[in-house]
Structures are given as C-alpha cells and as structure tokens.
Motif scaffolding. Structure first.
Motif, mmCIF file in Angstrom:
data_model
loop_
_atom_site.group_PDB
_atom_site.id
_atom_site.type_symbol
_atom_site.label_atom_id
_atom_site.label_comp_id
_atom_site.label_asym_id
_atom_site.label_seq_id
_atom_site.Cartn_x
_atom_site.Cartn_y
_atom_site.Cartn_z
ATOM 1 N N THR A 77 -3.428 -2.234 6.556
ATOM 2 C CA THR A 77 -4.672 -1.475 6.383
ATOM 3 C C THR A 77 -4.973 -0.505 7.521
ATOM 4 N N SER A 78 -4.414 -0.723 8.699
ATOM 5 C CA SER A 78 -4.708 0.169 9.826
ATOM 6 C C SER A 78 -3.730 1.344 9.938
ATOM 7 N N LEU A 79 -2.743 1.408 9.064
ATOM 8 C CA LEU A 79 -1.757 2.484 9.146
ATOM 9 C C LEU A 79 -2.306 3.784 8.554
ATOM 10 N N PRO A 80 -1.884 4.917 9.106
ATOM 11 C CA PRO A 80 -2.311 6.218 8.560
ATOM 12 C C PRO A 80 -1.916 6.343 7.093
ATOM 13 N N PHE A 124 -0.595 3.724 -0.262
ATOM 14 C CA PHE A 124 -0.816 4.809 0.688
ATOM 15 C C PHE A 124 -0.791 6.137 -0.066
ATOM 16 N N ARG A 125 -1.453 7.114 0.492
ATOM 17 C CA ARG A 125 -1.390 8.460 -0.068
ATOM 18 C C ARG A 125 -1.161 9.422 1.092
ATOM 19 N N MET A 126 -0.087 10.179 1.007
ATOM 20 C CA MET A 126 0.158 11.196 2.028
ATOM 21 C C MET A 126 -0.926 12.253 1.870
ATOM 22 N N PRO A 127 -1.691 12.531 2.942
ATOM 23 C CA PRO A 127 -2.803 13.489 2.817
ATOM 24 C C PRO A 127 -2.333 14.855 2.334
ATOM 25 N N GLU A 128 -3.164 15.478 1.504
ATOM 26 C CA GLU A 128 -2.917 16.849 1.058
ATOM 27 C C GLU A 128 -3.114 17.767 2.247
ATOM 28 N N LEU A 129 -2.499 18.927 2.225
ATOM 29 C CA LEU A 129 -2.661 19.859 3.336
ATOM 30 C C LEU A 129 -4.121 20.242 3.552
#
Length: 186
Positions: free
Chosen positions: A156-159, A175-180
C-alpha cells in the motif's frame, strides 16, 4: 482449469499432474476480473501475464477480448501446457514466452495496457516485484498492474498503489501508472 467468461467461457482444460504452479482459484479469478472490468475495458487491450503458471489468467484475458496477451513462464511444463491450450483454441493473439520474468522485464521495450503478475508466494524476490514492474518499460501512463500475493505482503505504500482486494486467502494489490496529466499536477 476453466475459463469463466467471454468467447471461450465455460471451456475446461485438464491440467497435467506434474505442473507445480499454484493456479488462482476460480473464486478469486472471477472476483478480480469483476474489479478489472470496472477499472479497464479489456477488449482490445494488450496484456502481459508474468509468472503465467497454467495460463489461466492469460486465457481469461484472451477470452474477454484482449487483442494481444503475452504469457511469460519459466517452467517448461507450464509453458508447454499454455502452448497446447493455445493450439486447441487456435488463437494467435496469445504469445507464450518460456523464460525468466526478471530478464524479460530488464529487456522489454514494449508497454502493455494491463500487467498481471502471480509470482510463487515463496519467491525470494517477491517483495521487489511491484517496483521492478512499475519501473520497467512494460508500463506506460495509464497501465493497470495487478499483483497476486498472500497476506504476508503489504504494498500500500508503494507509488502507484490504487487498491487492495482479498478473496479468501488470495490478495491482489492493484496499481495504476499515473497519466502524464496526473504527473503535471504534482
């Protein structure tokens, strides 16, 4: 092993007795796919299944309309079983790579829309796997990453962590890789 839903739904395949993989239970598989369906349109997506085992997850994605599914599995017995099922289905959208997941991630150049990883729970590098995936070229902005694990791991603490789901003794960290555009607002 059975495929739950989609174009191959209700198809069953006899898993050889010498397979050492721990397949995701149908209960957990059905529930996590309900979550994935609410987060991402599977149809037309590219999918990477790491530590593919029996291929049950790969086949479920394929059945639900993923346009390309890559299954990476080191064990010859498991990789051959996935190839056998692929041949029975006659579906060229499934690609089976027999190889080490860590080497694959280190050399991969192509990003995917969805990445699913189900490493052996006793893998000595288990705790590193989410970070290795999220920092590799297999993810791009918007990539959905699902890690199957037991209750001994807390990510839970991971980016990029989005949510955690538990079905019986099976846990999933999503997890979701953030959108630009999300990165610009930080």
């Amino acid at each position: 092993m059975r495929i739950i839903r989609g174009k191959y739904g209700k198809r069953r395949f006899d898993v050889p007795h010498n397979i050492t993989a721990r397949p995701t239970t149908d209960f957990a598989k059905e529930n996590i796919f309900n979550v994935i369906d609410n987060l991402e349109e599977i149809e037309g997506e590219t999918v990477l299944d790491l530590f593919a085992g029996t291929g049950a997850i790969s086949l479920e994605f394929l059945s639900r309309g993923a346009c390309n599914v890559t299954a990476v599995e080191m064990a010859a017995t498991q990789a051959n079983f996935i190839r056998t099922v692929k041949d029975k289905l006659g579906d060229d959208a499934l690609r089976v790579i027999r190889g080490d997941v860590f080497k694959f991630l280190a050399t991969a150049k192509k990003p995917y829309d969805i990445v699913f990883a189900d490493p052996p729970y006793d893998h000595p590098r288990f705790a590193e796997i989410p970070e290795i995936i999220m920092s590799s070229a297999v993810v791009k902005p918007g990539t959905l990453v699902i890690i199957e694990h037991n209750d001994k791991h807390d990510f839970t603490s991971l980016p990029g962590f989005d949510q955690h789901r538990t079905y019986g003794s099976v846990n999933f960290s999503i997890f979701r890789m953030p959108e630009l555009s999300d990165l610009d607002s930080l």
